[in-house]
Design a protein around this motif. Structure first.
Motif, PDB file in Angstrom:
ATOM      1  N   LEU A 140      -0.503  -5.239  -7.714  1.00 37.76           N
ATOM      2  CA  LEU A 140      -0.844  -4.588  -6.748  1.00 37.76           C
ATOM      3  C   LEU A 140       1.034  -4.005  -6.390  1.00 37.76           C
ATOM      4  O   LEU A 140       1.381  -5.285  -6.448  1.00 37.76           O
ATOM      5  CB  LEU A 140      -1.744  -5.000  -6.093  1.00 37.76           C
ATOM      6  N   ILE A 148      -1.062  -1.023  -1.343  1.00 34.52           N
ATOM      7  CA  ILE A 148      -1.013  -0.807  -0.155  1.00 34.52           C
ATOM      8  C   ILE A 148       0.470   0.066   0.581  1.00 34.52           C
ATOM      9  O   ILE A 148       1.449  -0.366   0.158  1.00 34.52           O
ATOM     10  CB  ILE A 148      -1.434  -2.557   0.180  1.00 34.52           C
ATOM     11  N   LEU A 170      -5.083   2.155   1.347  1.00 33.52           N
ATOM     12  CA  LEU A 170      -5.213   1.303   0.020  1.00 33.52           C
ATOM     13  C   LEU A 170      -6.011   2.778  -1.041  1.00 33.52           C
ATOM     14  O   LEU A 170      -6.569   3.190  -0.573  1.00 33.52           O
ATOM     15  CB  LEU A 170      -6.083   0.179   0.481  1.00 33.52           C
ATOM     16  N   THR A 230      -9.336  -5.357   0.115  1.00 38.61           N
ATOM     17  CA  THR A 230      -8.076  -5.510  -1.347  1.00 38.61           C
ATOM     18  C   THR A 230      -8.960  -5.888  -2.420  1.00 38.61           C
ATOM     19  O   THR A 230      -9.319  -5.861  -3.378  1.00 38.61           O
ATOM     20  CB  THR A 230      -6.736  -5.896  -1.011  1.00 38.61           C
TER      21      THR A 230
END
Length: 255
Positions: free
Chosen positions: A112, A174, A193, A230
């Motif tokens: 991520l 994010i 997100l 997440t």
């Protein structure tokens, strides 16, 4: 919220409510107008909101406050005035920033990406982002997730993280970004997100944790909510309208 009164027993019910909210209630009146003190407070709040929109992000100072490696990037908006007049430019990376990100692409790619940006309140990113990341990053690492260097972005809109994430090949983005200031909240941060972020991603594919500030949602609680979202997004392979509070997401962060 108002300061505690000297004689609380003399307060009206409306005035008592003012002790618990920043909302503009129980202002009183003088004839057909509000009292001078309330008019001045309104003017001050309006000025703070305007200043927050116009303020520039100090990317160097922000990088020094963050507990991680960072990269500085920017959108195609050349300056604040253009950013405010051309939202489309704030959604696209400057060619030089895109080149930097391509050079940092790795194989395998991180799981991520986190971007911190000014949005409509650089003040929010400057004040709140570090506290959020001090809680969020250890949680992500404890979950075994690999995080790319945090991007600090100037003149950015929410969608700027989509292009950056696509260039780095990550599964989830994010974006911590300054929210549009209100008359009682010039420094409110939002966390967006997005699973499988790509250029052209619709807003319906995002989840948002908003009002992150000391007088709203505190940084620790916000970080735990973002972490829970997440983990759910990665497990289920989706984000946005299909990832709802009814799934227990917001109550499942670590204590």
């Amino acid at each position: 919220m108002s300061d505690p009164p000297d004689f609380p027993e003399l307060l009206t019910p409306w005035e008592r409510l003012r002790q618990y909210t920043d909302a503009r209630i129980a202002l009183g009146r003088v004839g057909t107008s509000v009292p001078t003190a309330e008019l001045l407070r309104f003017g001050q709040a309006h000025a703070l909101a305007r200043d927050a929109v116009q303020a520039e992000l100090d990317g160097v100072a922000l990088a020094e406050a963050l507990p991680c490696n960072t990269l500085q990037v920017r959108s195609q908006a050349a300056h604040r005035s253009e950013y405010l007049r051309r939202p489309d430019l704030g959604r696209r990376l400057h060619p030089e920033s895109a080149r930097v990100l391509r050079a940092h692409r790795s194989d395998p790619a991180p799981d991520l990406l986190i971007m911190v940006s000014d949005g409509l309140s650089a003040l929010a990113a400057q004040r709140q982002a570090a506290a959020v990341l001090h809680t969020l990053l250890p949680g992500l690492q404890a979950a075994g997730l690999r995080v790319a260097p945090v991007l600090i972005a100037g003149q950015a809109r929410v969608a700027l993280a989509d292009e950056a994430a696509e260039l780095l090949g990550v599964r989830l983005a994010i974006h911590l970004i300054g929210e549009r200031p209100g008359l009682s909240s010039p420094d409110s941060l939002g966390a967006y997100l997005t699973y499988n972020p790509r250029s052209g991603t619709l807003d319906s594919a995002r989840n948002c944790v908003s009002n992150i500030r000391p007088a709203g949602l505190d940084a620790g609680t916000a970080a735990r909510r973002v972490l829970a979202l997440t983990l759910q997004a990665l497990r289920r392979g989706l984000s946005g309208v299909e990832l709802k509070d009814t799934d227990g997401v917001l109550g499942e962060g670590p204590g």
